[in-house]
Design a protein around this motif. Structure first.
Motif, mmCIF file in Angstrom:
data_model
loop_
_atom_site.group_PDB
_atom_site.id
_atom_site.type_symbol
_atom_site.label_atom_id
_atom_site.label_comp_id
_atom_site.label_asym_id
_atom_site.label_seq_id
_atom_site.Cartn_x
_atom_site.Cartn_y
_atom_site.Cartn_z
ATOM 1 N N GLN A 136 6.276 -12.428 17.480
ATOM 2 C CA GLN A 136 7.526 -12.832 16.645
ATOM 3 C C GLN A 136 8.724 -11.982 17.254
ATOM 4 N N GLY B 231 -3.792 5.503 2.670
ATOM 5 C CA GLY B 231 -5.085 5.237 2.830
ATOM 6 C C GLY B 231 -5.902 5.007 1.434
ATOM 7 N N PHE B 232 -6.801 4.598 1.416
ATOM 8 C CA PHE B 232 -7.669 4.148 0.177
ATOM 9 C C PHE B 232 -7.623 5.343 -0.810
ATOM 10 N N SER C 226 -8.645 -10.904 6.063
ATOM 11 C CA SER C 226 -7.693 -9.874 6.421
ATOM 12 C C SER C 226 -6.741 -10.613 7.447
ATOM 13 N N PRO C 227 -5.490 -10.150 7.410
ATOM 14 C CA PRO C 227 -4.530 -10.713 8.245
ATOM 15 C C PRO C 227 -5.038 -10.357 9.810
ATOM 16 N N ALA C 228 -5.586 -9.058 9.690
ATOM 17 C CA ALA C 228 -6.164 -8.775 11.381
ATOM 18 C C ALA C 228 -6.892 -10.014 11.773
ATOM 19 N N ASN D 51 5.362 -5.156 8.724
ATOM 20 C CA ASN D 51 4.719 -5.401 10.107
ATOM 21 C C ASN D 51 5.164 -6.588 10.782
ATOM 22 N N ILE D 52 5.677 -6.300 12.063
ATOM 23 C CA ILE D 52 6.131 -7.293 12.761
ATOM 24 C C ILE D 52 5.078 -7.549 14.017
ATOM 25 N N GLN E 279 0.884 -1.408 -0.069
ATOM 26 C CA GLN E 279 0.027 0.030 0.100
ATOM 27 C C GLN E 279 0.818 1.247 -0.169
ATOM 28 N N ILE F 218 -3.621 -13.520 11.409
ATOM 29 C CA ILE F 218 -2.488 -13.404 12.309
ATOM 30 C C ILE F 218 -2.540 -13.835 13.747
ATOM 31 N N ALA G 189 4.152 -3.323 3.524
ATOM 32 C CA ALA G 189 3.909 -4.557 2.790
ATOM 33 C C ALA G 189 2.771 -5.263 3.851
ATOM 34 N N LEU G 190 1.450 -5.776 3.209
ATOM 35 C CA LEU G 190 0.552 -6.300 3.756
ATOM 36 C C LEU G 190 0.463 -7.820 3.423
ATOM 37 N N ARG H 263 -6.060 4.841 12.437
ATOM 38 C CA ARG H 263 -7.174 5.104 11.538
ATOM 39 C C ARG H 263 -8.450 5.387 12.299
ATOM 40 N N THR I 31 7.051 -13.265 5.357
ATOM 41 C CA THR I 31 6.917 -11.832 4.902
ATOM 42 C C THR I 31 8.092 -11.140 4.634
ATOM 43 N N GLU J 82 -9.266 8.172 3.998
ATOM 44 C CA GLU J 82 -10.325 7.681 2.819
ATOM 45 C C GLU J 82 -10.847 9.076 1.939
ATOM 46 N N ARG K 90 -1.090 -11.242 2.257
ATOM 47 C CA ARG K 90 -2.308 -11.931 1.513
ATOM 48 C C ARG K 90 -2.414 -13.320 1.493
HETATM 49 P P1 C2E Z 1 -1.941 -2.268 9.829
HETATM 50 O O1 C2E Z 1 -0.545 -2.450 9.963
HETATM 51 O O2 C2E Z 1 -2.741 -1.233 10.681
HETATM 52 O O3 C2E Z 1 -2.261 -2.177 8.097
HETATM 53 C C1 C2E Z 1 -3.140 -1.415 7.858
HETATM 54 C C2 C2E Z 1 -4.547 -2.044 7.365
HETATM 55 O O4 C2E Z 1 -5.415 -0.975 6.936
HETATM 56 C C3 C2E Z 1 -4.422 -2.930 6.355
HETATM 57 O O5 C2E Z 1 -5.314 -4.129 6.490
HETATM 58 C C4 C2E Z 1 -4.877 -2.209 5.400
HETATM 59 O O6 C2E Z 1 -5.502 -2.798 3.835
HETATM 60 C C5 C2E Z 1 -5.890 -1.418 5.881
HETATM 61 N N1 C2E Z 1 -6.133 0.116 5.126
HETATM 62 C C6 C2E Z 1 -5.306 0.875 4.525
HETATM 63 N N2 C2E Z 1 -6.042 2.036 4.405
HETATM 64 C C7 C2E Z 1 -7.059 1.898 4.590
HETATM 65 C C8 C2E Z 1 -8.374 2.678 4.468
HETATM 66 O O7 C2E Z 1 -8.225 3.920 3.896
HETATM 67 N N3 C2E Z 1 -9.308 2.301 4.727
HETATM 68 C C9 C2E Z 1 -9.527 1.210 5.668
HETATM 69 N N4 C2E Z 1 -10.653 0.767 6.144
HETATM 70 N N5 C2E Z 1 -8.510 0.329 5.812
HETATM 71 C C10 C2E Z 1 -7.435 0.844 5.242
HETATM 72 P P2 C2E Z 1 -4.914 -5.311 6.252
HETATM 73 O O8 C2E Z 1 -3.978 -5.741 5.157
HETATM 74 O O9 C2E Z 1 -6.056 -6.176 6.389
HETATM 75 O O10 C2E Z 1 -4.020 -5.737 7.509
HETATM 76 C C11 C2E Z 1 -4.509 -5.817 8.801
HETATM 77 C C12 C2E Z 1 -3.576 -5.886 9.798
HETATM 78 O O11 C2E Z 1 -2.905 -6.937 9.701
HETATM 79 C C13 C2E Z 1 -2.455 -4.913 9.742
HETATM 80 O O12 C2E Z 1 -2.807 -3.885 10.373
HETATM 81 C C14 C2E Z 1 -1.279 -5.335 10.560
HETATM 82 O O13 C2E Z 1 -1.266 -5.260 11.729
HETATM 83 C C15 C2E Z 1 -1.629 -6.906 10.166
HETATM 84 N N6 C2E Z 1 -0.492 -7.373 9.225
HETATM 85 C C16 C2E Z 1 -0.833 -7.209 7.947
HETATM 86 N N7 C2E Z 1 0.235 -7.636 7.124
HETATM 87 C C17 C2E Z 1 1.192 -8.232 8.049
HETATM 88 C C18 C2E Z 1 2.246 -8.986 8.166
HETATM 89 O O14 C2E Z 1 2.937 -9.214 6.896
HETATM 90 N N8 C2E Z 1 2.914 -9.050 9.285
HETATM 91 C C19 C2E Z 1 2.138 -8.851 10.347
HETATM 92 N N9 C2E Z 1 2.975 -9.563 11.607
HETATM 93 N N10 C2E Z 1 1.103 -8.309 10.441
HETATM 94 C C20 C2E Z 1 0.477 -8.009 9.372
#
Ligand code: C2E
Ligand code: CA
Ligand code: CA
Length: 726
Positions: A562, A697-698, A517-519, A557-558, A490, A522, A504-505, A643, A538, A679, A507
């Motif tokens: 981990q 953000g989006f 969602s990784p939320a 993200n760590i 993103q 994870i 890096a997020l 957010r 990752t 957004e 998927r």
């Molecule tokens: P985060 O680190 O806060 O990541 C941002 C999340 O917000 C991402 O969701 C992203 O898609 C979402 N986002 C970005 N812009 C917007 C927006 O404008 N509006 C809304 N509603 N959402 C937005 P995602 O990808 O689902 O990731 C969720 C959480 O998962 C992340 O929160 C992070 O804490 C965790 N995560 C994601 N990837 C990894 C990873 O590779 N390793 C680890 N340890 N955690 C990860």
């Protein structure tokens, strides 16, 4: 060791006792038979002796009557002096006869000798009744002989009859003898003699048997037990007197000879049997004790002595039964120690054991006697609280949490452990023991999810959540194995809209589920111990992808789990070497939770990460514990405004103020600052006004594949060139 089966012991003893009894009985029987046989033989010998003696008496009389030719002198005119001199006197003098009588053809006495002297006929009177049958018998033989004269000669067998008789208090052998040659009127005289049975008679009767205490008793002396006896009978066969003596007892000798060794044998066998019995009993006792010990071990935890899972299942089964029959409600508490693993890892297993033992004591102290407290394994305990209502169950759970949160003094020093408790309250309905425990476990799961150090009751909706998580966990394992993951990136832009970096997020390309969602997954991976594999995937993939965008900053993200791994920093360094990347281009995003607790190891790990060259960003800033002191103490480079604040910009005045404050704080601490979840244009404007120019953000770019980032970078370069050209 088992000598023989317990149920065979009694029969074996019975058989031995019976055999010994039979042996002793046989010995006594043989002895008694030997005694009877000896007595019977002695009696036969004596009876024979008596008969011989009587026959001898008869023969003596006959010799005198026949040899002296007495018959003619007894004729019609008997010569009494001659008869006395040649018959009566010699019978007395030479042979000891007490009396002798001569009877005429009419059976009337005409001669009598009494103790050697000539006596009157009246002397016969006392003998008359006893002699009558003998006389009758002799007369009968005489008459028979006349009918058959050829047979009847002077040399023919004597006509005699003898029998014992008791006369005047003395026992005699009476003999009636026909005197041949004295006939007149067709009948001969009869000599009747009496010889008393005295010591002389008895002498030698035993034929050398040396009978003990041989005595003659008048009449039928049959009442002396143990004595041997022979009856002397009258002419009719009735006992007149009895000879008695003490018979020999060879059986007693037998007993004397055989009994002692047999008794010794019996004693030996008895001692042996007793020893075997005692040994068997000891063995049985040892077995019982061993079994009890084994049973205790099987049903108890060795470290705490508390019931284990097996015994708990049993008690739960009973509680369930009581609920069904008597509707006695009960509660099941599942207890999990919160920081046990840390203590175990830091101070070693010895300290870990002390914690478990102390915890067991505290839990026990909080419970009633009727409750069952069990250790399920590791740092998990369970309590079955009998007869509990909602209030009672809550009180106990609360007390357990409080007691286990108090500091513990271990041999290594003081530690703080907490506890989470899940409670399942059963007050009605059919349920099985396994289900009670599962419900409490689900409630515990929920407590831990919500941040531990608390308790929570089971609610039916938990079921679905947990089932989903369990399924997800299984799917995750497969996904890691089949490599179903990839990274999305993103964009992060600056105040002028330029892409300055990407986050890096992770998927998951799940074959059937829609995007997760990784939320969501994870935390499940963290709980299931899968975060290590995912985390390094990752990092490796992001390092690789980032080669396409030299100079672009990439955020990774760590998760807290981990970071807590001991060797995280070292492995990260190795990965940097391997991927050959510049750590300065990377930003590791951590959450405030990581910093919580002020753990020295976290300090060290973060320091190492910075040393390697990575920058650190504090993610989701403002949502967690937000202790500003952390920002001082940890080497943080950047904060990401969460957010939840951005979303309220323009809607909630406070949100604007908070954002402004965060921006000021960041500046004061010399940290960079970025807002995430932008957004709308309004949000962007307000953020800019607050002084936060970097955004994500989006509105500015959704997470995208590598090609999209490539394209975006390429078009940015073109427009930059254009701008530069124009
Ligand atoms: P985060 O680190 O806060 O990541 C941002 C999340 O917000 C991402 O969701 C992203 O898609 C979402 N986002 C970005 N812009 C917007 C927006 O404008 N509006 C809304 N509603 N959402 C937005 P995602 O990808 O689902 O990731 C969720 C959480 O998962 C992340 O929160 C992070 O804490 C965790 N995560 C994601 N990837 C990894 C990873 O590779 N390793 C680890 N340890 N955690 C990860
Ligand atoms: Ca993040
Ligand atoms: Ca975030």
């Amino acid at each position: 060791m088992k000598l023989w089966p317990k149920d065979l012991f009694a029969p074996a003893v019975a058989v031995i006792v019976l055999a010994l009894g039979v042996l002793v009985g046989a010995i006594f029987f043989v002895a008694s038979s030997a005694n009877s046989a000896a007595r019977a033989r002695e009696e036969a010998v004596v009876a024979n002796g008596v008969n011989v003696r009587i026959a001898l008496i008869a023969q003596t009389v006959w010799l005198h009557v026949a040899e002296e030719n007495v018959g003619p002198r007894l004729g019609p005119r008997p010569d009494l002096p001659w008869v006395h001199a040649h018959l009566g006197a010699p019978l007395n003098l030479a042979h000891g006869f007490e009396a002798a009588f001569a009877l005429g053809a009419d059976n009337a006495p005409f001669y009598a000798m009494d103790h050697g002297r000539l006596a009157g006929s009246e002397a016969f009177l006392p003998f008359s009744p006893a002699a009558a049958p003998l006389i009758a018998s002799v007369r009968q033989s005489e008459a028979d002989g006349r009918r058959d004269p050829q047979e009847h000669t002077a040399f023919a067998a004597p006509i005699q009859a003898s029998a014992a008789a008791s006369v005047g208090g003395h026992v005699y052998v009476l003999t009636a003898t026909l005197a041949n040659g004295s006939e007149h009127a067709g009948r001969a005289s009869i000599i009747v003699t009496a010889e008393e049975i005295d010591d002389a008679f008895l002498y030698g009767l035993d034929d050398g048997l040396l009978l003990d205490n041989l005595q003659l008793r008048e009449g039928n002396a049959g009442e002396l037990p143990g004595d041997a006896r022979v009856h002397l009978t009258d002419a009719a066969g009735a006992p007149v007197a009895t000879l008695t003596w003490v018979p020999q007892t060879p059986g007693e000798a037998l007993l004397q000879n055989t009994l002692p060794p047999v008794l010794v044998l019996i004693a030996a066998l008895a001692i042996l049997g007793w020893a075997i019995y005692r040994r068997g009993r000891q063995t049985a006792r040892a077995l019982v004790a061993e079994k009890a010990h084994a049973t205790h071990l099987a049903y108890h935890d060795a470290l705490t002595g508390l019931p284990n899972r097996l015994l708990l299942a049993d008690r739960l089964g009973r509680a369930v039964e009581d609920l069904r029959r008597r509707t006695t409600p009960f509660a099941v508490h599942c207890i999990d120690l919160d920081r046990f693993k840390d203590v175990n890892d830091t101070f070693g297993h010895q300290a870990g054991d002390e914690v478990i033992q102390l915890a067991a004591l505290r839990i026990t102290s909080a419970c009633r006697q009727s409750d069952t407290i069990a250790r399920l394994g590791g740092d998990e305990f369970a309590v079955v609280q009998i007869d509990a209502d909602l209030d009672g169950a809550a009180r106990l759970a609360e007390r357990l949490v409080a007691l286990l949160s108090e500091p513990m003094e271990l041999s290594v020093g003081r530690v703080h452990i907490g506890a989470s408790v899940g409670v399942s309250l059963l007050s009605e309905g059919a349920i099985d023991a396994q289900e009670c425990l599962r419900q409490a476990d689900l409630a515990l799961y929920r407590v831990k999810e919500k941040g531990r150090g608390n308790f929570c009751f089971f609610e039916p909706e938990m079921d679905a959540t947990i089932r989903f998580r369990k399924a997800l966990e299984a799917d995750l394992r497969v996904a890691i194995e089949k490599n179903q993951f990839y990274m999305a990136y993103q964009p992060q832009v600056d105040g002028r809209g330029k892409m300055i970096g990407v986050e890096a997020l992770l998927r998951w390309r799940h074959p059937t589920r829609s995007a997760l969602s990784p939320a969501v997954f994870i935390p499940v991976a963290e709980e299931a111990g899968l975060i290590d594999a995912l985390g390094f995937f990752t990092l490796r993939r992001t390092f690789e992808d980032s080669r396409r965008w030299p100079g672009l900053r990439v955020a990774v993200n760590i998760s807290a789990t981990q970071l807590r791994a001991k060797d995280f920093a070292a492995r990260l360094a190795a990965l940097v070497e391997e991927a050959d990347i510049d750590p300065a281009c990377f930003e590791l995003e951590i959450t405030e939770g990581v910093l919580l607790g002020d753990d020295p190891r976290t300090h060290e790990t973060l320091r190492r990460i910075r040393e390697i060259g990575f920058r650190l960003a504090l993610d989701d800033f403002g949502t967690g514990y937000s202790s500003l002191s952390y920002l001082h103490r940890y080497p943080i480079d950047k904060i990401k405004i969460d957010r939840s604040f951005v979303i309220n910009l323009g809607l909630d005045k406070e949100a604007d103020a908070i954002v402004a404050a965060i921006v000021k704080l960041a500046r004061a601490l010399n940290l960079t600052c970025i807002a995430e979840g932008v957004e709308t244009e309004e949000q962007r404007l307000r953020l800019s006004l607050a002084g936060c120019s970097d955004m994500q953000g989006f509105l500015l770019g959704k997470p995208a594949g590598v090609e999209e980032i490539d394209d975006r970078l390429a078009s940015a370069e073109i427009s930059a060139k254009r701008t530069g050209a124009s």
